[in-house]
Design a protein around this motif. Structure first.
Motif, mmCIF file in Angstrom:
data_model
loop_
_atom_site.group_PDB
_atom_site.id
_atom_site.type_symbol
_atom_site.label_atom_id
_atom_site.label_comp_id
_atom_site.label_asym_id
_atom_site.label_seq_id
_atom_site.Cartn_x
_atom_site.Cartn_y
_atom_site.Cartn_z
ATOM 1 N N UNK A 109 -42.376 -23.727 20.037
ATOM 2 C CA UNK A 109 -41.115 -24.261 20.528
ATOM 3 C C UNK A 109 -41.088 -25.777 20.358
ATOM 4 N N UNK A 110 -39.931 -26.284 19.966
ATOM 5 C CA UNK A 110 -39.728 -27.724 19.810
ATOM 6 C C UNK A 110 -38.338 -28.076 20.313
ATOM 7 N N UNK A 111 -38.170 -29.310 20.723
ATOM 8 C CA UNK A 111 -36.889 -29.752 21.259
ATOM 9 C C UNK A 111 -35.802 -29.685 20.186
ATOM 10 N N UNK A 112 -34.667 -29.116 20.609
ATOM 11 C CA UNK A 112 -33.481 -29.054 19.764
ATOM 12 C C UNK A 112 -33.703 -28.269 18.462
ATOM 13 N N UNK A 113 -34.654 -27.346 18.494
ATOM 14 C CA UNK A 113 -34.903 -26.505 17.310
ATOM 15 C C UNK A 113 -35.095 -25.056 17.769
ATOM 16 N N UNK A 114 -34.693 -24.123 16.923
ATOM 17 C CA UNK A 114 -34.925 -22.721 17.280
ATOM 18 C C UNK A 114 -36.417 -22.402 17.248
ATOM 19 N N UNK A 115 -36.872 -21.412 18.051
ATOM 20 C CA UNK A 115 -38.286 -21.040 18.034
ATOM 21 C C UNK A 115 -38.743 -20.604 16.646
ATOM 22 N N UNK A 116 -39.971 -20.967 16.313
ATOM 23 C CA UNK A 116 -40.554 -20.609 15.020
ATOM 24 C C UNK A 116 -41.655 -19.586 15.226
ATOM 25 N N UNK A 117 -41.557 -18.441 14.539
ATOM 26 C CA UNK A 117 -42.575 -17.399 14.647
ATOM 27 C C UNK A 117 -43.873 -17.886 14.001
#
Length: 242
Positions: A109-117
């Protein structure tokens, strides 16, 4: 003019007898609240002790990989090593049961970004029980040595608590009677009889806090002290005083 049949007349004639029988049955059971006298309700807990004779351990493995199939394959290989260690330790197959199998995606998870698998995590755990509690420590050590990285236990309990519960119930009735006699004397009365007894709770001595077993303990000979377990029964007893 309507005339009832002979069958109907016989049925009507039998009604008073049926009603009388029903009243007789109903009156054969004394009421829960007697018509005369003083009612005293006592809640008493009886207790006895036993040394635990059953240990239960939950052991599991966790594997992570980039794909779901790879995580499951790695997890399956690890749990097979755990099962082999249990078999080598002499645990019977009937005393080993799969507790859970899970596969969960992992995200970054990162700010202002969609979750990355980022991959998958697979977990597999088994529940083990055995009666020789002195073996609990060596079994824990063997499980960790063979790759178990999640262990809860041992949970020490009684395999057959019925006899101990009966002792606790008997003790509860004894305690209730002692307390009823005390109240009766204080009130200038005496205990006539018990009106009713109901069981409101029991504890068979199981359920101690799980021990989290870390990999850092691998070279330590783990010792397990069984101690004693309290077995309790709680009764509500109603007495009649006069």
């Amino acid at each position: 003019m309507f005339r009832p049949s002979r069958t109907a007349m016989s049925a009507l004639a039998a009604l008073p007898l049926v009603a009388a029988t029903a009243r007789a049955r109903a009156q054969s059971v004394p009421p829960m609240v007697p018509a005369t006298g003083t009612v005293l309700d006592i809640t008493a807990q009886g207790r006895t002790t036993r040394i635990p004779d059953l240990a239960t351990i939950r052991a599991g493995v966790v594997a992570q990989a980039a794909t779901a199939s790879a995580a499951l394959a790695d997890d399956a290989m690890r749990i097979q090593r755990v099962l082999a260690a249990l078999k080598k330790a002499g645990i019977a197959p009937r005393d080993i049961a799969t507790a859970s199998v899970r596969l969960n995606p992992q995200y970054r998870y990162a700010d202002n970004r969609p979750p990355t698998l980022t991959g998958y995590q697979a977990t597999d755990s088994v529940s083990i029980r055995f009666h020789d509690i002195a073996r609990a420590g060596p079994i824990l050590d063997a499980l960790v040595a063979e790759g178990a990285n999640q262990i809860d236990g041992p949970d020490l309990s009684l395999d057959n608590p019925d006899a101990a519960l009966d002792e606790a119930r008997t003790d509860a009735v004894r305690r209730a009677r002692i307390r009823a006699d005390l109240y009766a004397r204080a009130a200038g009365l005496h205990v006539v009889r018990i009106v009713s007894i109901s069981e409101s709770g029991e504890n068979t001595g199981g359920g101690n806090a799980p021990m989290v077993y870390a990999r850092a303990q691998l070279k330590v000979d783990t010792a397990i002290a069984p101690g004693e377990k309290d077995v309790t029964a709680t009764l509500s007893v109603r007495f009649l005083l006069e």
